[in-house]
Each structure stands twice: as structure tokens, then as C-alpha cells.
Motif scaffolding. Structure first.
Motif, mmCIF file in Angstrom:
data_model
loop_
_atom_site.group_PDB
_atom_site.id
_atom_site.type_symbol
_atom_site.label_atom_id
_atom_site.label_comp_id
_atom_site.label_asym_id
_atom_site.label_seq_id
_atom_site.Cartn_x
_atom_site.Cartn_y
_atom_site.Cartn_z
ATOM 1 N N LEU A 24 -44.674 -9.263 -34.632
ATOM 2 C CA LEU A 24 -46.141 -8.896 -35.505
ATOM 3 C C LEU A 24 -46.852 -8.445 -34.760
ATOM 4 O O LEU A 24 -47.503 -7.874 -35.921
ATOM 5 C CB LEU A 24 -46.509 -10.223 -35.403
ATOM 6 C CG LEU A 24 -45.969 -11.749 -36.177
ATOM 7 C CD1 LEU A 24 -46.087 -13.527 -35.981
ATOM 8 C CD2 LEU A 24 -45.364 -11.279 -37.610
ATOM 9 N N PHE A 25 -46.828 -7.928 -33.383
ATOM 10 C CA PHE A 25 -48.009 -6.533 -33.363
ATOM 11 C C PHE A 25 -47.507 -5.246 -34.443
ATOM 12 O O PHE A 25 -48.104 -4.552 -34.592
ATOM 13 C CB PHE A 25 -47.508 -6.694 -31.949
ATOM 14 C CG PHE A 25 -48.261 -5.818 -31.454
ATOM 15 C CD1 PHE A 25 -49.555 -4.872 -30.911
ATOM 16 C CD2 PHE A 25 -47.554 -4.143 -30.998
ATOM 17 C CE1 PHE A 25 -49.895 -4.134 -30.998
ATOM 18 C CE2 PHE A 25 -47.689 -2.866 -30.543
ATOM 19 C CZ PHE A 25 -49.547 -2.999 -30.286
ATOM 20 N N LEU A 62 -45.475 -5.065 -36.765
ATOM 21 C CA LEU A 62 -46.439 -5.110 -38.529
ATOM 22 C C LEU A 62 -47.845 -4.730 -38.822
ATOM 23 O O LEU A 62 -48.490 -4.590 -39.599
ATOM 24 C CB LEU A 62 -46.418 -6.706 -39.237
ATOM 25 C CG LEU A 62 -46.190 -7.185 -40.774
ATOM 26 C CD1 LEU A 62 -46.190 -6.217 -41.372
ATOM 27 C CD2 LEU A 62 -46.812 -8.777 -40.558
ATOM 28 N N GLY A 63 -48.814 -5.798 -37.945
ATOM 29 C CA GLY A 63 -50.469 -5.451 -37.904
ATOM 30 C C GLY A 63 -50.734 -4.066 -37.581
ATOM 31 O O GLY A 63 -51.116 -3.565 -37.834
ATOM 32 N N PHE A 64 -49.124 -3.434 -36.739
ATOM 33 C CA PHE A 64 -50.317 -2.143 -36.049
ATOM 34 C C PHE A 64 -49.539 -1.343 -37.797
ATOM 35 O O PHE A 64 -51.620 -0.128 -38.047
ATOM 36 C CB PHE A 64 -49.210 -1.529 -34.979
ATOM 37 C CG PHE A 64 -49.868 -0.316 -34.368
ATOM 38 C CD1 PHE A 64 -50.658 -0.075 -33.418
ATOM 39 C CD2 PHE A 64 -48.913 1.217 -34.869
ATOM 40 C CE1 PHE A 64 -51.030 0.725 -33.542
ATOM 41 C CE2 PHE A 64 -48.875 2.183 -34.580
ATOM 42 C CZ PHE A 64 -49.957 2.107 -33.609
ATOM 43 N N GLY A 65 -48.783 -1.475 -38.370
ATOM 44 C CA GLY A 65 -47.652 -0.232 -39.723
ATOM 45 C C GLY A 65 -48.965 -0.644 -40.722
ATOM 46 O O GLY A 65 -49.462 0.285 -41.301
ATOM 47 N N LEU A 66 -49.466 -2.541 -40.399
ATOM 48 C CA LEU A 66 -50.422 -2.732 -42.238
ATOM 49 C C LEU A 66 -51.875 -1.980 -41.694
ATOM 50 O O LEU A 66 -52.336 -1.465 -42.199
ATOM 51 C CB LEU A 66 -50.837 -4.222 -41.584
ATOM 52 C CG LEU A 66 -51.041 -5.162 -42.876
ATOM 53 C CD1 LEU A 66 -49.700 -4.369 -43.754
ATOM 54 C CD2 LEU A 66 -51.646 -6.358 -42.759
ATOM 55 N N ALA A 67 -52.025 -2.054 -40.925
ATOM 56 C CA ALA A 67 -53.450 -1.488 -40.547
ATOM 57 C C ALA A 67 -53.848 0.657 -40.710
ATOM 58 O O ALA A 67 -54.233 0.553 -40.628
ATOM 59 C CB ALA A 67 -54.324 -1.587 -39.126
ATOM 60 N N VAL A 68 -52.530 1.158 -39.942
ATOM 61 C CA VAL A 68 -52.356 2.312 -40.348
ATOM 62 C C VAL A 68 -52.172 2.931 -41.392
ATOM 63 O O VAL A 68 -53.575 3.890 -41.783
ATOM 64 C CB VAL A 68 -51.120 2.859 -39.670
ATOM 65 C CG1 VAL A 68 -50.457 4.537 -39.405
ATOM 66 C CG2 VAL A 68 -51.486 2.212 -37.762
ATOM 67 N N GLN A 69 -51.635 1.964 -42.308
ATOM 68 C CA GLN A 69 -51.433 2.059 -43.771
ATOM 69 C C GLN A 69 -52.873 2.533 -44.756
ATOM 70 O O GLN A 69 -52.908 3.075 -45.392
ATOM 71 C CB GLN A 69 -50.050 1.526 -44.351
ATOM 72 C CG GLN A 69 -49.724 1.705 -45.560
ATOM 73 C CD GLN A 69 -49.262 2.950 -45.839
ATOM 74 O OE1 GLN A 69 -48.985 3.811 -45.300
ATOM 75 N NE2 GLN A 69 -50.175 3.787 -47.011
ATOM 76 N N ALA A 108 -55.718 2.582 -43.099
ATOM 77 C CA ALA A 108 -56.410 3.238 -43.086
ATOM 78 C C ALA A 108 -56.536 4.721 -43.666
ATOM 79 O O ALA A 108 -57.152 5.147 -44.228
ATOM 80 C CB ALA A 108 -56.387 3.266 -41.493
ATOM 81 N N SER A 109 -55.072 5.162 -43.909
ATOM 82 C CA SER A 109 -54.635 5.996 -43.946
ATOM 83 C C SER A 109 -54.073 6.822 -45.435
ATOM 84 O O SER A 109 -54.442 7.278 -45.818
ATOM 85 C CB SER A 109 -53.416 6.549 -43.328
ATOM 86 O OG SER A 109 -52.358 6.247 -44.354
ATOM 87 N N ARG A 135 -52.320 13.393 -50.255
ATOM 88 C CA ARG A 135 -50.872 12.594 -49.351
ATOM 89 C C ARG A 135 -50.519 12.086 -49.076
ATOM 90 O O ARG A 135 -48.695 12.503 -48.935
ATOM 91 C CB ARG A 135 -51.886 12.706 -48.044
ATOM 92 C CG ARG A 135 -52.085 13.730 -47.361
ATOM 93 C CD ARG A 135 -52.876 13.720 -45.829
ATOM 94 N NE ARG A 135 -52.052 12.847 -44.718
ATOM 95 C CZ ARG A 135 -52.317 11.987 -44.110
ATOM 96 N NH1 ARG A 135 -54.054 11.925 -43.406
ATOM 97 N NH2 ARG A 135 -51.793 11.431 -42.995
ATOM 98 N N GLY A 136 -49.813 11.057 -49.564
ATOM 99 C CA GLY A 136 -48.809 10.540 -49.745
ATOM 100 C C GLY A 136 -48.036 10.493 -50.982
ATOM 101 O O GLY A 136 -47.426 9.384 -51.386
#
Lengths: 278, 110
Positions: free
Chosen positions: A65-66, A68-75, A77-78, A87-88
Motif C-alpha cells: 500500500l505504501f 500504491l500511495g507513492f505511485g498515486l501521489a507521484v502521478q 503531482a506530475s 509530457r504524458g
């Protein structure tokens, strides 16, 4: 529907209303024995949350879950960066956007060319209008010199007729004017009266009237024209000067490089004659 | 509880660190996140059903992420990446909704 559903036969429990699980839990709660199967989903959720237990399973799930949360926040934010809206984007999307931009550039370029052409035409026509206006002004000045509505200056002669005996008459002055005109005089004034096309000279007693204005001797002609033509024209044998001297008048003719004819005459609209050129 | 803490810590870490996503991974990250969300909802439902198993959860989580990324990768190679990723998102969305419905029945009994 996830992989857990297939591990045992509880698959259909989720589809059913909660009442199916509720009766056994309510029935078995009185004896006080707490088997996991007897709990409702809500109780299981509460039990899982509190008290916290540090088990291997909990740690592994926490790790996932860490991630998942990390990926979610990064996505997120970017994605919300704003400056990198492209860019995407995928390659085909980028190509499409580029095509659209090209089309738009082309259209704007065409529009710009059209507007520039229009501007050129307008400038051209305004240049022509300006030129026409200049020519009109120039022509007005030239005609004004002839009609006596503007002052004129240039080379010419001054002729002074001293008439001590009072024997000079209008026709003699008229002869002088005619002779000057024949010699190419462009602007003439006599004692402050401009001589134009409609000028008439009459005798009035001892003196002479020009266009109804009485003038007295000495008569001073200011004439603009080519001095080399005007002076000989007056001095030819049997001409104006000799005729006047026969009447005991003294005539002096002086050449000058600058004569100012500044007597003016109001522009008058003819009563009957109309231009037929239009 | 520890698991929920892990999620919260992950979000906070992602917001604080703000790492630059490598360009090669960029198209796959959103799909992977959606697939992981699907696995998490499936796990939550299994827990409410009382059949939660951590090994199954780990395998389904990882395989969901890998398969979703693989489908998008394949779609990009075939030239239908946009459509295929849309399809993946739709399928995962339907699964997330049905899992959420099951969880709702457990929690609210409605």
C-alpha cells in the motif's frame, strides 16, 4: 471478483444481502465464543483496524500500500504540474496536435498575407489621393496667379510712366498691357490694381480708371515675365514707349530679378459661364 | 491499521519527495496505479468476507500491476496504446465498482 473470491466457496455471499450473514452472528453472540466466521463484515473491519497488530501479513500489505500511495501521489503531482501538459501525451496525440498547429499556422499565415495585400492597396490608393491633392493645390496656385487671387513674385520689369501734361489716355495704357501680354507677361499690376482677364480701362477726366478704380500718374506697371522679352517689346520702334513719349510722357523701364505682384482680387463666381468639361 | 498507515505514509512520501518519473515508465504508471487500486479493493472485500489471505493479496496485487502495464506496453507496440489503455481502465473501473458495492453491503448493510 478479485482473486480472493476464487479461493473458496464464499463467492456468492457478497452477492447476497447482508442479512444472510447477520442472523448467525446475532445468534452466536450470546454464548460469547468469537469464531471469525461468525463475525459480520463490519465487526471484522473494526477488529482489523483496532487494536493494531504487527504481523507479517500486515507488514507486507503495508509495504504494497505504501507503493500504491507513492505511485498515486507521484502521478497526481506530475499530472497537475501544468507546464507539462504534453509530457504524458502519446506519440499519436502529439502528432495530431502538431498537425492541428500546422493547419492553424497555415490559416493564420494566409490571413496575414491577405491583410498585408489589403494594406498595400490602401497605402497605394492613399498615396494616389495625396498626389492628386498636391497636383490640385499646385494647379490652384497657378490658376490663382492668372486670376489674381494669389500674390506672385519672380523676375520681370517695372515700367513707370510720368505724365506731367495729363495727355496719357486709357487706350495707351491698354496698348501697353496688350504689348506686355503679347511678350509673355504672367502677372501685371498697375498702381496697386491687379490686371486680370476681365480688366477694363476707361478715361475718367484727366486720369484713368482700371476696373473702376481711379489711378493717378505716375503709372507704375509691375510685370512678371522674362525681362529680356518684355523690355524690347516695349521699346520697339513705333511701340508703346515711343507712342507715350510722343505725348510728352517720360517712360522708364527697369529690369529686375525680383518683382512682387501683391495686389489681389477676390475670386468671383461667374454668373452665366459654367464649366462644360464635366 | 499498519496497512492503512502504510498507505498514508506512501501518499505523504510521494507528495514530499516528488520524484521525476522516468520517461520510459511514464505511460504505465497511471494504469499500474489503477490496477493496484483494484487489487486493494478486492483485498478489502475479501477481508470483510473473512477470507483474506496475505499471500493471495500480494500475488494479485503484483500480477494486476504487471499485467496492466504489459497490456499497455503491448498496445503501444501495436499502435493502439490509447484505445487499449482506455479499455484496461474501463475493465478495472467496473471491477472496482463491483467490489465497492460488496464492501458497501458489508459496512452499511444496504
Amino acid at each position: 471478483m478479485s482473486d480472493h473470491d476464487r479461493t473458496n466457496g464464499h463467492r456468492f455471499r457478497a452477492e447476497l444481502p447482508a442479512e444472510v450473514t447477520a442472523p448467525p452472528s446475532a445468534a452466536e453472540e450470546t454464548p460469547g465464543e468469537r469464531t471469525p466466521a461468525a463475525l459480520t463484515g463490519r465487526q471484522r473491519l473494526v477488529k482489523g483496524l483496532w487494536p493494531p497488530r504487527v504481523t507479517r501479513a500486515q507488514l507486507i500489505v503495508a509495504l504494497l500500500l505504501f507503493g500504491l500511495g507513492f505511485g498515486l501521489a507521484v502521478q497526481v503531482a506530475s499530472n497537475s504540474d501544468g507546464d507539462s501538459a504534453l509530457r504524458g501525451a502519446r506519440q499519436e496525440d502529439l502528432v495530431r496536435i502538431l498537425d492541428e498547429l500546422d493547419d492553424r499556422t497555415q490559416r493564420l499565415e494566409d490571413e496575414k498575407q491577405g491583410l498585408e495585400k489589403q494594406r498595400g492597396e490602401l497605402e497605394n490608393s492613399s498615396d494616389q489621393a495625396e498626389e492628386a491633392r498636391k497636383q490640385t493645390v499646385e494647379k490652384e496656385r497657378q490658376l490663382g496667379v492668372l486670376a489674381g487671387t494669389v500674390a506672385a513674385q519672380g523676375p520681370g520689369i517695372t515700367m513707370t510712366v510720368q505724365d506731367t501734361k495729363g495727355r496719357v489716355e486709357a487706350d495707351m495704357l491698354l496698348d501697353a498691357v496688350q504689348e506686355l501680354r503679347a511678350a509673355g507677361a504672367e502677372a501685371i499690376q498697375v498702381n496697386g490694381v491687379r490686371v486680370v482677364a476681365g480688366t477694363f480701362l476707361t478715361d475718367s477726366g484727366d486720369t484713368v480708371s482700371v476696373d473702376g478704380n481711379k489711378i493717378n500718374a505716375p503709372y507704375r506697371f509691375k510685370v512678371i515675365g522674362k525681362p529680356q522679352d518684355l523690355e524690347p517689346a516695349l521699346n520697339i520702334p513705333g511701340g508703346v514707349v515711343q507712342t507715350l513719349e510722343k505725348e510728352l510722357a517720360t517712360v522708364t523701364v527697369e529690369r529686375s530679378s525680383k518683382i512682387v505682384v501683391d495686389a489681389l482680387r477676390a475670386a468671383e463666381r461667374p454668373d452665366y459661364a459654367r464649366s462644360s468639361s464635366r | 491499521m499498519i496497512a492503512v498507515l502504510g498507505l498514508v505514509v506512501g501518499v505523504v512520501a510521494g507528495l514530499l519527495v516528488r520524484p521525476e518519473v522516468p520517461a520510459a515508465v511514464e505511460p504505465y504508471l497511471p494504469i499500474a496505479v489503477v490496477a493496484a487500486l483494484d487489487a486493494v479493493f478486492g483485498g478489502l472485500r475479501a477481508m470483510l468476507d473473512g477470507i483474506f489471505d496475505d499471500k493471495v493479496f500480494v500475488v494479485s496485487f503484483l500480477s494486476n500491476v504487471v499485467v496492466a502495464a504489459l497490456i499497455v506496453f503491448l498496445g503501444d507496440k501495436l499502435g493502439v496504446g490509447a484505445q487499449l489503455s482506455t479499455g484496461v481502465v474501463v475493465v478495472l473501473g467496473i471491477r472496482i465498482f463491483s467490489n465497492a458495492a460488496a464492501i458497501r453491503r458489508h459496512v452499511f448493510r444496504a
